[in-house]
Write an enzyme that holds these catalytic residues in place. Structure first.
Site, PDB file in Angstrom:
ATOM      1  N   ALA A  20       0.813  -1.222   0.000  1.00 30.97           N
ATOM      2  CA  ALA A  20       0.000   0.000   0.000  1.00 30.97           C
ATOM      3  C   ALA A  20       0.843   1.267   0.000  1.00 30.97           C
ATOM      4  O   ALA A  20       0.306   2.373  -0.049  1.00 30.97           O
ATOM      5  CB  ALA A  20      -0.934  -0.014   1.203  1.00 30.97           C
ATOM      6  N   LEU A  22       2.709   2.625   2.380  1.00 36.94           N
ATOM      7  CA  LEU A  22       2.328   3.424   3.550  1.00 36.94           C
ATOM      8  C   LEU A  22       3.502   4.073   4.280  1.00 36.94           C
ATOM      9  O   LEU A  22       3.288   4.929   5.129  1.00 36.94           O
ATOM     10  CB  LEU A  22       1.576   2.529   4.558  1.00 36.94           C
ATOM     11  CG  LEU A  22       0.275   1.908   4.066  1.00 36.94           C
ATOM     12  CD1 LEU A  22      -0.290   0.958   5.116  1.00 36.94           C
ATOM     13  CD2 LEU A  22      -0.744   2.993   3.732  1.00 36.94           C
ATOM     14  N   SER A  23       4.727   3.640   3.966  1.00 33.61           N
ATOM     15  CA  SER A  23       5.846   4.056   4.818  1.00 33.61           C
ATOM     16  C   SER A  23       6.667   5.159   4.173  1.00 33.61           C
ATOM     17  O   SER A  23       7.575   4.884   3.376  1.00 33.61           O
ATOM     18  CB  SER A  23       6.743   2.853   5.128  1.00 33.61           C
ATOM     19  OG  SER A  23       6.158   2.089   6.130  1.00 33.61           O
ATOM     20  N   ALA A  28      11.578   1.163  -0.604  1.00 32.76           N
ATOM     21  CA  ALA A  28      10.961  -0.040  -1.198  1.00 32.76           C
ATOM     22  C   ALA A  28       9.444   0.030  -1.088  1.00 32.76           C
ATOM     23  O   ALA A  28       8.723  -0.323  -2.033  1.00 32.76           O
ATOM     24  CB  ALA A  28      11.487  -1.291  -0.507  1.00 32.76           C
ATOM     25  N   ASN A 111      10.708  -4.681  14.997  1.00 32.91           N
ATOM     26  CA  ASN A 111      10.055  -3.476  15.512  1.00 32.91           C
ATOM     27  C   ASN A 111       9.046  -3.773  16.615  1.00 32.91           C
ATOM     28  O   ASN A 111       8.346  -2.868  17.073  1.00 32.91           O
ATOM     29  CB  ASN A 111       9.334  -2.733  14.386  1.00 32.91           C
ATOM     30  CG  ASN A 111      10.249  -2.370  13.246  1.00 32.91           C
ATOM     31  OD1 ASN A 111      10.070  -2.832  12.133  1.00 32.91           O
ATOM     32  ND2 ASN A 111      11.249  -1.570  13.524  1.00 32.91           N
ATOM     33  N   GLU A 175      11.007   2.613  17.915  1.00 34.24           N
ATOM     34  CA  GLU A 175      10.849   1.602  16.859  1.00 34.24           C
ATOM     35  C   GLU A 175      11.416   0.247  17.262  1.00 34.24           C
ATOM     36  O   GLU A 175      11.622  -0.637  16.427  1.00 34.24           O
ATOM     37  CB  GLU A 175      11.508   2.096  15.564  1.00 34.24           C
ATOM     38  CG  GLU A 175      10.887   3.374  15.021  1.00 34.24           C
ATOM     39  CD  GLU A 175       9.611   3.149  14.194  1.00 34.24           C
ATOM     40  OE1 GLU A 175       9.580   2.216  13.388  1.00 34.24           O
ATOM     41  OE2 GLU A 175       8.648   3.932  14.370  1.00 34.24           O
ATOM     42  N   HIS A 252      15.478   2.905   9.445  1.00 31.08           N
ATOM     43  CA  HIS A 252      15.839   2.269  10.718  1.00 31.08           C
ATOM     44  C   HIS A 252      17.347   2.029  10.712  1.00 31.08           C
ATOM     45  O   HIS A 252      17.938   1.795   9.644  1.00 31.08           O
ATOM     46  CB  HIS A 252      15.161   0.895  10.883  1.00 31.08           C
ATOM     47  CG  HIS A 252      13.692   0.954  11.187  1.00 31.08           C
ATOM     48  ND1 HIS A 252      12.782   0.113  10.590  1.00 31.08           N
ATOM     49  CD2 HIS A 252      12.989   1.728  12.043  1.00 31.08           C
ATOM     50  CE1 HIS A 252      11.570   0.378  11.063  1.00 31.08           C
ATOM     51  NE2 HIS A 252      11.676   1.347  11.937  1.00 31.08           N
ATOM     52  N   CYS A 374      14.804  -7.559   9.695  1.00 32.85           N
ATOM     53  CA  CYS A 374      13.516  -6.954  10.108  1.00 32.85           C
ATOM     54  C   CYS A 374      12.544  -8.019  10.574  1.00 32.85           C
ATOM     55  O   CYS A 374      11.666  -7.758  11.388  1.00 32.85           O
ATOM     56  CB  CYS A 374      12.850  -6.228   8.945  1.00 32.85           C
ATOM     57  SG  CYS A 374      13.839  -4.955   8.193  1.00 32.85           S
TER      58      CYS A 374
END
Ligand code: SUG
Length: 451
Positions: A20, A22-23, A28, A111, A175, A252, A374
């Site tokens: 989506a 969103l970040s 990426a 996270n 985070e 991050h 991650c």
């Protein structure tokens, strides 16, 4: 040597894995916005990674995905009605909010929390601070449910403390372990915990990135260190991420450095005032340990910041095997990027502990900016703490087979942005979570808290 071992708690990719975009600040995620995802392939890639790590003799466990769509969030945002109505109303009002409610971002368990091993904490218990993930709406909705999941797995107060997340204020954005690294000579003895933040909330003179947000404040890092009672037993080092790195897409710290045991692998543009800070780290190490700390610095000439972000070399996982050797588990993208591949070969040939390199295809997760590191939360457990933790989440061949069959049964092969409007997908996702709760032996009301 103590009997404490590091366990990698990998996030099981949830059935709504999607792209989506969103970040903000995660290259990426922005690049793959609105592509068609494959939740099934994503989950199977994750399970394959766990199988590979377990086969090396390394502690492996799972964390369940969070139930999605996040109906609680939709209600908090003013939508009302039955689950189907919530979905329809959010879809017609704001498709971005709908995508936020569906985000499977809990898969990136680095996270989920910051974890300090018992040996580092003054009370001799393992401390967890679930991350508030306040800088992005789709991620901040993870915090309360993650806290409940961690409390159901690490429930015994003799061994574990699962704190509340820090207050969700911009001054305390946190985070989790993505900005935290532990170095040590023995997992069961006090080590050095490195906290990396992107900005200071209270010091107005401190530098900060200009383009993308800094997701972690130093005030949050310091609060976590205080809660975990680190100052008496272990070394703590607080470092600021280089703002230029954040502006190049390093959202991050685990996109630009990775550490384990006696090795820190770091890009030369990772930290502000880097050579002085590494010097301080070496001094902190030298007063505690009489064996060397290896700091492998990758120069910009070897690997540009943009190649570091594209290849995710620093999001590789460093794994200490039972034979004492160290494996670097890299994303497959590192094999395809000539500069990153050359770095892996240099690291392998160098004086440091890495003696083996593996490449893993985790492309579904990578397209959202989530590499091998991650996907896992590291938790050090000795035999007694291991027995005190919930047994159903530890990796076994049988659990692996059950999870593969569960994914095959419940997951769609492909998911397009418009599919998030489909009430049938919601039924499928909730029924998958109920069945997963039974497989893992965790309470349904904890895993299915949205259903
Ligand atoms: O927070 N991506 C995650 C990736 C997190 C990676 N974790 C670590 N580096 N430890 C994030 O940016 C993308 C979701 C989307 O775009 O739909 C996302 O949330």
């Amino acid at each position: 040597m103590s009997l404490a071992r590091e366990y990698n708690f990998d996030g099981i990719v949830g059935p709504s894995h999607n792209y989506a975009g969103l970040s903000w600040g995660n290259v990426a995620s922005a690049t793959h916005r609105n592509r068609v995802s494959s939740p099934r392939a994503a989950a199977l890639e994750g399970l394959s990674k766990m199988r590979t790590v377990a086969a090396l003799g390394i502690g492996q466990a799972v964390l369940p995905p969070l139930a999605r769509p996040n109906l609680r969030l939709l209600r908090q945002l003013g939508f009302s009605g039955t689950p189907e109505q919530l979905l329809r109303r959010a879809a017609s009002s704001d498709p971005v909010l709908l995508a936020i409610a569906w985000s499977a971002s809990s898969m990136w368990t680095a996270n989920a929390a910051t974890v300090s091993p018992a040996a580092d904490c003054a009370d001799g218990r393992t401390h967890f601070t679930p991350a508030n993930l306040g800088s992005l709406l789709h991620r901040s909705g993870e915090s309360a449910s993650t806290t409940a999941v961690l409390r159901s797995i690490f429930a015994d107060p003799e061994y574990f403390v699962v704190h509340d997340p820090l207050p969700c204020s911009a001054a305390l954005f946190d985070e989790g372990a993505a900005n935290h690294t532990r170095l040590c000579v023995d997992d069961g003895q006090p080590g050095i915990e490195i906290f990396v933040s992107g900005r200071s909330a209270l010091d107005r003179s401190a530098v900060a990135p200009r383009i993308f947000p800094a997701r972690q404040t130093i005030e949050a890092s310091q609060a976590v260190a205080r809660r975990h009672q680190l100052e008496l037993r272990c070394g703590t080092v607080f470092i600021q991420q280089h703002p230029d790195a954040i502006d190049a897409g390093v959202f991050h710290n685990d996109v630009i450095s990775v550490g384990r045991a006696n090795l820190l692998l770091v890009h030369e543009q990772a930290f502000l005032d880097q050579s002085r800070r590494i010097g301080e780290l070496q001094e902190t190490w030298a007063v505690r340990f009489d064996t060397p700390l290896f700091v492998e610095t990758v120069t910009s000439a070897e690997l540009s910041l943009s190649d570091a972000v594209a290849s995710y070399l620093f999001n590789s996982v460093l794994l200490v095997r039972p034979d004492g050797g160290m494996t670097l588990l890299c994303p497959a993208e590192c094999r395809e990027n000539g500069a990153a591949l050359a770095c892996t070969q240099r690291i392998l040939a160098g004086p440091g502990p890495v003696d083996d390199i593996l490449f893993m295809d985790l492309r579904q997760s990578m397209r959202n900016g989530g590499g091998p590191a991650c996907l896992r939360l590291r938790v050090v457990l000795d035999a007694a703490a291991r027995s005190a933790a919930h047994p159903g989440v530890f990796w076994t061949e049988h659990l692996d087979q059950q999870l593969v069959a569960w994914v095959q049964r419940h997951y769609r092969d492909s998911l397009a942005p418009d599919d998030l409007r489909d009430p049938q997908l919601m039924q499928e996702a909730f029924s998958a979570m109920e069945s997963l709760a039974d497989i893992l032996g965790l309470p349904r009301n904890v895993l299915c808290d949205q259903a």
